[in-house]
Design a protein around this motif. Sequence first.
Motif, PDB file in Angstrom:
ATOM      1  N   ILE A 198       0.881  -1.169   0.000  1.00 21.19           N
ATOM      2  CA  ILE A 198       0.000   0.000   0.000  1.00 21.19           C
ATOM      3  C   ILE A 198       0.913   1.211   0.000  1.00 21.19           C
ATOM      4  O   ILE A 198       1.786   1.329   0.872  1.00 21.19           O
ATOM      5  CB  ILE A 198      -0.924   0.023   1.229  1.00 21.19           C
ATOM      6  CG1 ILE A 198      -1.791  -1.237   1.272  1.00 21.19           C
ATOM      7  CG2 ILE A 198      -1.803   1.286   1.216  1.00 21.19           C
ATOM      8  CD1 ILE A 198      -2.583  -1.413   2.562  1.00 21.19           C
ATOM      9  N   ILE A 199       0.727   2.078  -0.990  1.00 26.13           N
ATOM     10  CA  ILE A 199       1.591   3.253  -1.109  1.00 26.13           C
ATOM     11  C   ILE A 199       0.736   4.511  -1.242  1.00 26.13           C
ATOM     12  O   ILE A 199      -0.405   4.444  -1.692  1.00 26.13           O
ATOM     13  CB  ILE A 199       2.565   3.135  -2.300  1.00 26.13           C
ATOM     14  CG1 ILE A 199       1.814   3.005  -3.621  1.00 26.13           C
ATOM     15  CG2 ILE A 199       3.519   1.962  -2.085  1.00 26.13           C
ATOM     16  CD1 ILE A 199       2.699   3.070  -4.851  1.00 26.13           C
ATOM     17  N   PRO A 200       1.281   5.667  -0.882  1.00 27.03           N
ATOM     18  CA  PRO A 200       0.517   6.907  -1.018  1.00 27.03           C
ATOM     19  C   PRO A 200       0.334   7.298  -2.485  1.00 27.03           C
ATOM     20  O   PRO A 200       1.100   6.899  -3.356  1.00 27.03           O
ATOM     21  CB  PRO A 200       1.366   7.943  -0.276  1.00 27.03           C
ATOM     22  CG  PRO A 200       2.711   7.346  -0.109  1.00 27.03           C
ATOM     23  CD  PRO A 200       2.576   5.870  -0.242  1.00 27.03           C
ATOM     24  N   ASP A 201      -0.692   8.089  -2.727  1.00 27.34           N
ATOM     25  CA  ASP A 201      -1.010   8.570  -4.068  1.00 27.34           C
ATOM     26  C   ASP A 201      -0.074   9.734  -4.399  1.00 27.34           C
ATOM     27  O   ASP A 201      -0.481  10.897  -4.450  1.00 27.34           O
ATOM     28  CB  ASP A 201      -2.480   8.997  -4.117  1.00 27.34           C
ATOM     29  CG  ASP A 201      -3.028   9.029  -5.528  1.00 27.34           C
ATOM     30  OD1 ASP A 201      -2.223   9.015  -6.469  1.00 27.34           O
ATOM     31  OD2 ASP A 201      -4.254   9.066  -5.679  1.00 27.34           O
ATOM     32  N   GLU A 202       1.179   9.388  -4.609  1.00 27.30           N
ATOM     33  CA  GLU A 202       2.225  10.366  -4.941  1.00 27.30           C
ATOM     34  C   GLU A 202       3.062   9.795  -6.075  1.00 27.30           C
ATOM     35  O   GLU A 202       3.456   8.629  -6.044  1.00 27.30           O
ATOM     36  CB  GLU A 202       3.127  10.618  -3.731  1.00 27.30           C
ATOM     37  CG  GLU A 202       2.395  11.219  -2.554  1.00 27.30           C
ATOM     38  CD  GLU A 202       3.237  11.246  -1.288  1.00 27.30           C
ATOM     39  OE1 GLU A 202       4.363  10.709  -1.281  1.00 27.30           O
ATOM     40  OE2 GLU A 202       2.738  11.791  -0.282  1.00 27.30           O
ATOM     41  N   SER A 203       3.362  10.627  -7.060  1.00 27.26           N
ATOM     42  CA  SER A 203       4.104  10.164  -8.232  1.00 27.26           C
ATOM     43  C   SER A 203       5.400   9.459  -7.875  1.00 27.26           C
ATOM     44  O   SER A 203       5.708   8.404  -8.430  1.00 27.26           O
ATOM     45  CB  SER A 203       4.402  11.333  -9.180  1.00 27.26           C
ATOM     46  OG  SER A 203       3.224  11.755  -9.801  1.00 27.26           O
ATOM     47  N   SER A 204       6.165  10.022  -6.962  1.00 23.84           N
ATOM     48  CA  SER A 204       7.459   9.411  -6.633  1.00 23.84           C
ATOM     49  C   SER A 204       7.284   8.024  -6.016  1.00 23.84           C
ATOM     50  O   SER A 204       8.021   7.092  -6.348  1.00 23.84           O
ATOM     51  CB  SER A 204       8.275  10.311  -5.706  1.00 23.84           C
ATOM     52  OG  SER A 204       7.595  10.522  -4.483  1.00 23.84           O
ATOM     53  N   SER A 205       6.295   7.852  -5.150  1.00 24.87           N
ATOM     54  CA  SER A 205       6.039   6.537  -4.538  1.00 24.87           C
ATOM     55  C   SER A 205       5.599   5.527  -5.590  1.00 24.87           C
ATOM     56  O   SER A 205       6.053   4.374  -5.587  1.00 24.87           O
ATOM     57  CB  SER A 205       4.961   6.651  -3.461  1.00 24.87           C
ATOM     58  OG  SER A 205       5.394   7.478  -2.416  1.00 24.87           O
TER      59      SER A 205
END
Length: 169
Positions: free
Chosen positions: A51-58
């Motif tokens: 599960i990862i945050p809704d961020e381009s880098s992640s």
Amino acid sequence: MSVEEHKRNYEQVNCMVVTVSDTRTAETDKSGNLMVTLLEDAGHRVKTKEIIPDESSSIRNMVSAGCENDEIDVILMNGGTGIAHRDVTIETVEPMFDKEMPGFGEIFRMLSYTEDIGSAAILSRAVGGTIGNTAILATPGSSGAVRLAMNKLVIPEISHIVGELKKES
């Protein structure tokens, strides 16, 4: 060789399941857990679930790591595909593709329209493509969308997709 004969030549695939969300936890990740269950019920292996945050880098880092892992054949993503400003899965993943599979998103929206949500399907974004020998399939994060994509598109074709990617030139 017919399509059905072609598909029979491929079997179990190794998958990474990625939920893109700022709010989901391991306990509340219904869609990611549903992906895992459906894949395992179909005889595939889930090597990792994140599960990862809704961020381009992640998103970029997770997809890159999955593609660099020789044990991963397919990365299945859910979430972050809407049209809200915060939703960046599609904008992040599409430029990474070596090849696109436009039919995945097209057929997903057609099925969403006819079998599930009607005209709201115009807001639905799903993409498929490849990076090297790894397939990436991204769907909306709702359980209904995941169930539809997995049962109608992913499970029936995943072995075939991987088999094509593993073919020698």
